[in-house]
Design an enzyme around this catalytic site. Structure first.
Site, PDB file in Angstrom:
ATOM      1  CG  ASP A  39      -1.948  -1.064   1.167  1.00  0.00           C
ATOM      2  OD1 ASP A  39      -2.208  -1.563   0.059  1.00  0.00           O
ATOM      3  OD2 ASP A  39      -2.510  -1.414   2.226  1.00  0.00           O
ATOM      4  CG  ASP A 271      24.827  16.872 -10.157  1.00  0.00           C
ATOM      5  OD1 ASP A 271      25.323  16.365  -9.149  1.00  0.00           O
ATOM      6  OD2 ASP A 271      24.932  16.382 -11.303  1.00  0.00           O
ATOM      7  CG  HIS A 354      25.375  15.767 -16.427  1.00  0.00           C
ATOM      8  ND1 HIS A 354      24.368  16.452 -15.797  1.00  0.00           N
ATOM      9  CD2 HIS A 354      26.171  15.274 -15.433  1.00  0.00           C
ATOM     10  CE1 HIS A 354      24.539  16.352 -14.480  1.00  0.00           C
ATOM     11  NE2 HIS A 354      25.623  15.660 -14.227  1.00  0.00           N
ATOM     12  CD  GLU A 384      29.520  15.546 -13.033  1.00  0.00           C
ATOM     13  OE1 GLU A 384      29.710  14.679 -12.175  1.00  0.00           O
ATOM     14  OE2 GLU A 384      28.410  15.763 -13.557  1.00  0.00           O
ATOM     15  NE  ARG A 406      31.385  13.260  -8.916  1.00  0.00           N
ATOM     16  CZ  ARG A 406      31.367  12.016  -8.464  1.00  0.00           C
ATOM     17  NH1 ARG A 406      32.348  11.183  -8.765  1.00  0.00           N
ATOM     18  NH2 ARG A 406      30.393  11.591  -7.678  1.00  0.00           N
TER      19      ARG A 406
HETATM   20  N1  GLY Z   1      25.059  13.064  -9.407  1.00  0.00           N
HETATM   21  C1  GLY Z   1      25.125  12.546 -10.697  1.00  0.00           C
HETATM   22  C2  GLY Z   1      26.107  13.252 -11.502  1.00  0.00           C
HETATM   23  O1  GLY Z   1      26.920  13.951 -10.981  1.00  0.00           O
HETATM   24  O2  GLY Z   1      26.075  13.185 -12.694  1.00  0.00           O
HETATM   25 MN    MN Z   2      26.581  15.614 -12.326  1.00  0.00          MN
HETATM   26 MN    MN Z   3      26.721  14.891  -9.139  1.00  0.00          MN
END
Ligand code: GLY
Ligand code: MN
Ligand code: MN
Length: 444
Positions: A39, A271, A354, A384, A406
């Protein structure tokens, strides 16, 4: 609370309809409810394309756009009001609300769609839909088409052309308006606060999930309903797992912790990734890798602006990272040759970024006619770069193993270059160490 204004949804529908071929119709369903168990449902998240055109937050709805229709071009099918269901599950807009609050020209109960929609399609030459993304909806659409075909002998005219709506819609979504940038800037600010809070709270003995809790606290306090994707809190060698999800390990002095997390505001993602030492102080090797990634990111920022193509930022990061790895002794050979051989991929195995928008990995083509897309103002993307040295990498000196770094920020292309939306989180070694030291001094 910052959100996309109603007028913007109307503008988008108009812009889409202006691009549709004459005598056509566009049909798009809302996201289905996803069951978590028995549910219990997953938190509902509207389909991004549907949200983009309507701002209508409910499931069991279908938007229909019919340019030039005399009785209204924007038709919404949605759930009827139902006092008993609303008592259990929350309010529904109903057909009246669809018109009053969401600007529909006409609204019908979703339960009547089989009777009404074929009549709206009939006589139109072309149907735009998200073919292939919603299997069950595609089946319904064919049933509606077939019901028109079955009346062809009575003079009914079924459409003959079916066109993917994505092509038009996703190109629109790639260019962010001022209102969208405003929402994304706010989402970035909330996420930045969350990252700062996690850095401040970080102590050996806590767990990765302890920091996840700090992030989520700021997300919710900022009005976000949910993260834009599953938060990654990866300490030590876990940082080398790109999509690490467990977030369960204990934080140890001497380790780095990589946090990749961002909230979603009004269906727009942020992000951010930051990597910082659990102890508050980088080791010599951690600092060397960190500063190399930072240098690569800086080079990428400088490669982003109108007229630059999509891949220039990535190429800049590959150049800096390869040269830096040679300098540190992690790669050996001629930099140009190593780049040609893709030697960096042993340490840097993803791309520099991206598109970013309603989807964290947003829609929009990266190539046009086989060539990298040229950046234009309003396009939003992440930057990134990262370096990940696996704990079992026998090709490098031991002191480097298990370091994963990163650094990720969100930018929007401007007329001059790009605006960094996520600049409120410290990025340099000195700034991070100072922030963490100040947080510890406050508690002591
Ligand atoms: N958090 C996913 C990316 O950095 O693409
Ligand atoms: Mn990303
Ligand atoms: Mn990311």
């Amino acid at each position: 609370m910052i959100h996309i204004p109603k007028a913007e949804y109307a503008r988008r529908r108009k812009a889409l309809m202006a691009q549709m071929e004459p005598n056509s119709i566009a049909i798009l369903p809302a996201a289905a409810v996803a069951i978590r168990n028995r549910d219990v449902e997953h938190v509902y998240r509207q389909d991004s394309d549907f949200q983009y055109l309507t701002g209508f937050p409910e499931p069991e709805a279908v938007v229909v756009l019919i340019p030039g229709r005399e009785y209204g071009e924007y038709v919404l099918f949605c759930r009827e009001r139902n006092p008993e269901r609303e008592l259990w599950d929350g309010l529904r807009a109903g057909q009246e609300g669809a018109v009053r609050d969401y600007g529909a020209d006409d609204a019908f109960p979703i339960n009547d769609i089989d009777d009404i929609l074929p009549g709206l399609i009939e006589g139109r030459d072309r149907v735009y839909s998200a073919m292939g993304s919603h299997a069950e909806f595609d089946r319904h659409l064919m049933e509606w088409i077939n019901s028109i075909r079955s009346k062809a002998h009575l003079g009914a005219q079924p459409p003959n052309e079916f066109v993917a709506l994505d092509h038009l819609l996703h190109d629109m979504r790639l260019y962010k308006s001022a209102a969208e940038v405003k929402v994304m800037r706010y989402a970035a600010q909330v996420s930045a606060r969350a990252h700062v809070r996690a850095m401040q709270a970080c102590r050996a003995g806590l767990h990765e999930y302890s920091l996840e809790a700090e992030l989520e606290y700021e997300f919710r306090k900022g009005g976000a309903r949910m993260p834009a994707y599953g938060s990654i809190v990866a300490s030590g060698r876990n940082a080398c797992i790109l999509h690490y999800q467990e977030n369960a390990a204990a934080l140890k002095n001497g380790d780095l912790v990589l946090i990749d997390a961002g909230c979603e505001i009004d269906c727009y993602a942020s992000d951010i990734t930051r990597t910082f030492p659990v102890s508050g102080r980088f080791s010599v090797e951690q600092k060397a890798i960190y500063e190399l990634v930072l240098k690569a990111q800086q080079a990428a920022f400088e490669a982003i602006g109108p007229g630059r193509h999509w891949n220039e930022a990535h190429e800049a990061t590959v150049q800096v990272i390869t040269a830096g790895l040679v300098e540190l002794g992690l790669l050996k050979g001629d930099v140009a040759q190593l780049i040609e051989d893709g030697a960096h991929r042993a340490f840097y195995m993803h791309r520099a970024g991206h598109w970013l928008g309603m989807d964290v990995h947003d829609v929009g083509d990266y190539k046009v006619g086989g060539e990298w897309r040229v950046l234009e103002p309003g396009m939003a993307l992440t930057v990134e770069p990262g370096i990940y040295i696996a704990a079992d990498n026998q090709n490098v000196a031991k002191k480097w193993r298990g370091i994963g770094v990163r650094i990720e920020d969100d930018v929007v292309v401007t007329r001059q270059g790009c605006e960094i939306l996520t600049g409120d989180v410290p990025r340099s070694v000195a700034e991070i160490e100072a922030l963490m030291a100040a947080a510890r001094a406050e508690v002591a």
